[in-house]
Design a protein around this motif. Structure first.
Motif, short mmCIF file in Angstrom:
data_model
loop_
_atom_site.label_atom_id
_atom_site.label_comp_id
_atom_site.label_asym_id
_atom_site.label_seq_id
_atom_site.Cartn_x
_atom_site.Cartn_y
_atom_site.Cartn_z
N ASN A 318 0.82 -1.23 0.00
CA ASN A 318 0.00 0.00 0.00
C ASN A 318 0.85 1.27 0.00
OD1 ASN A 318 -2.41 -1.55 0.12
ND2 ASN A 318 -2.19 -1.74 2.35
N LYS A 319 2.08 1.17 -0.50
CA LYS A 319 2.95 2.35 -0.57
C LYS A 319 3.32 2.70 -2.00
CE LYS A 319 4.82 1.87 4.10
NZ LYS A 319 6.03 1.70 4.95
N GLY A 320 2.71 2.01 -2.96
CA GLY A 320 2.94 2.39 -4.35
C GLY A 320 3.90 1.52 -5.12
N VAL A 321 4.42 0.44 -4.50
CA VAL A 321 5.37 -0.43 -5.19
C VAL A 321 4.67 -1.15 -6.35
CG1 VAL A 321 6.89 -2.43 -4.97
CG2 VAL A 321 6.84 -0.69 -3.17
N ASN A 322 3.41 -1.51 -6.16
CA ASN A 322 2.65 -2.14 -7.24
C ASN A 322 2.60 -1.24 -8.48
OD1 ASN A 322 1.69 -3.61 -4.76
ND2 ASN A 322 0.63 -4.78 -6.33
N THR A 351 -8.60 -7.43 -0.60
CA THR A 351 -9.00 -6.18 -1.26
C THR A 351 -7.80 -5.36 -1.72
OG1 THR A 351 -9.18 -5.13 0.92
CG2 THR A 351 -11.20 -6.04 -0.03
N ALA A 352 -6.66 -5.55 -1.03
CA ALA A 352 -5.46 -4.78 -1.39
C ALA A 352 -5.01 -5.13 -2.80
CB ALA A 352 -4.34 -5.05 -0.40
N VAL A 353 -4.99 -6.42 -3.14
CA VAL A 353 -4.53 -6.81 -4.47
C VAL A 353 -5.55 -6.43 -5.53
CG1 VAL A 353 -5.43 -9.17 -4.50
CG2 VAL A 353 -3.35 -8.63 -5.78
#
Length: 375
Positions: A318-322, A351-353
């Motif tokens: 949830n820090k933008g690495v995706n 839900t994160a993915v």
């Protein structure tokens, strides 16, 4: 005719066990056969290091001397220890639409599981998350993928008839590849890269990826640790999967995110051209010409991309690495003329993915389920 259940004990019988899936779906336009030798290795007590912490039994069902079903029973002791349970798993399950056959197969596994002191049966699952898991319950008219199970619509009907309940669902998505990287993604990627000292790593030669191969799976262990049924891979299992998968990867479709200060693999995206049509042509065998179909598909300009594995260390979630991973892959996919990507199964509770697709046009086209029953 009565149903005969026979335990698989020889290599010849194990090959029959593996081949039954291919024979049963021979006329299906949606089923994607796996490679026989690869599945034989997965089920081999001598070759698969999962057996260091697992045990298994395999059954074939015969009707009028013809194979009409198969099932594997597994106990992953390490998983039971981690999750504090006494569960057996079933997997590698296929059968004709015949209640007597289904009943006999599951009766055999349940009897075995009870004899081992287990109190529940769940599945379909494998020894690890790298094996196929989840029975298809929606999307029967869609072509399968290399990494997933395809099954006829009557399978889940029999599961419910036997009293199995939903344990967990996975969803799969088509993600249409945008012609340009979303501006928000570019902005987030730039911020996270500078803030955390990260670098996007690409490879031009296969020898360049080998120093990172084990570290990718170590990151996978940490990223997937809280997910349903996941058991961290041992060092021997990591070596097993590195040797199996790294040689077949396409380098331009691999993206690693590393921390520059210590070369830690913070995140990874491993994708492949869809190999489904090639696997259908190969019909389970690399020889005599199956490998040619697969090589052509692997190095073609694919219309469809399979999102095989994506993982990010928990402390960077949830820090933008995706966004960094997807920004790179979108550019590569556009250069290849790809139209859409197909996700691997994603837990409906994760839900994160699923939120990473918020800025893309998507279609939820398949759902699969893990069932459970107290025994």
């Amino acid at each position: 005719m009565s149903i005969e259940i026979k335990e698989v004990r020889t290599s010849k019988e194990l090959r029959q066990f593996v081949r039954f899936n291919i024979d049963l779906y021979r006329d299906s336009p949606y089923h994607v056969p796996g490679l026989i030798d690869e599945e034989m290795m997965t089920l081999s007590r001598e070759k698969n290091p999962a057996f260091e912490t697992s045990e298994a039994i395999y059954f074939l069902a015969f009707k009028d001397k013809k194979i009409v079903g198969r099932i594997a029973g597994m106990i992953v002791h390490k998983s039971n220890e981690i999750w504090g349970q006494k569960h057996a798993r079933f997997g590698f399950v296929d059968f004709i639409d015949d209640a007597a056959v289904v009943d006999a197969l599951f009766d055999a596994v349940i009897k075995w599981a009870k004899s081992k002191g287990m109190n529940a049966l769940q599945g379909p699952m494998g020894f690890t998350d790298m094996d196929h898991e989840g029975m298809l319950i929606h999307g029967f008219d869609r072509l399968g993928t290399m990494a997933t199970i395809y099954n006829y619509p009557y399978y889940p009907q029999h599961m419910e008839r036997l009293g199995f309940m939903k344990d967990q669902d996975w969803k799969e998505y088509i993600i249409y590849i945008p012609k340009e990287i979303p501006e928000r993604h570019l902005r987030i990627g730039d911020i996270v890269q500078k803030k955390y000292g990260l670098k996007v790593l690409k490879f031009k030669k296969r020898k360049e990826i080998w120093p990172y191969a084990n570290r990718i799976f170590e990151t996978l262990n940490n990223a997937y640790k809280p997910l349903y049924g996941f058991t961290p891979l041992t060092e021997k299992q990591i070596e097993y999967y590195v040797k199996m998968y790294i040689p077949m990867l396409r380098l331009d479709l691999i993206t690693l995110i590393i921390r520059e200060s210590d070369d830690t693999v913070v995140g990874f995206g491993i994708t492949l051209p869809s190999l489904s049509p090639a696997l259908k042509k190969a019909k389970g065998s690399m020889l005599p010409i199956g490998f040619i179909y697969l090589l052509k598909a692997l190095y073609a300009k694919p219309k469809v991309i399979d999102l095989y594995l994506i993982g990010v260390l928990p402390e960077y979630r949830n820090k933008g690495v995706n966004a960094l991973i997807l920004n790179d892959l979108i550019a590569v996919m556009n250069s290849l003329g790809s139209e859409y990507a197909e996700s691997n199964p994603e837990l409906e509770t994760n839900t994160a993915v699923q939120s990473q697709w918020d800025y893309f046009k998507t279609e939820h086209h398949k759902t699969r389920r893990a069932f459970i029953k107290e025994i």
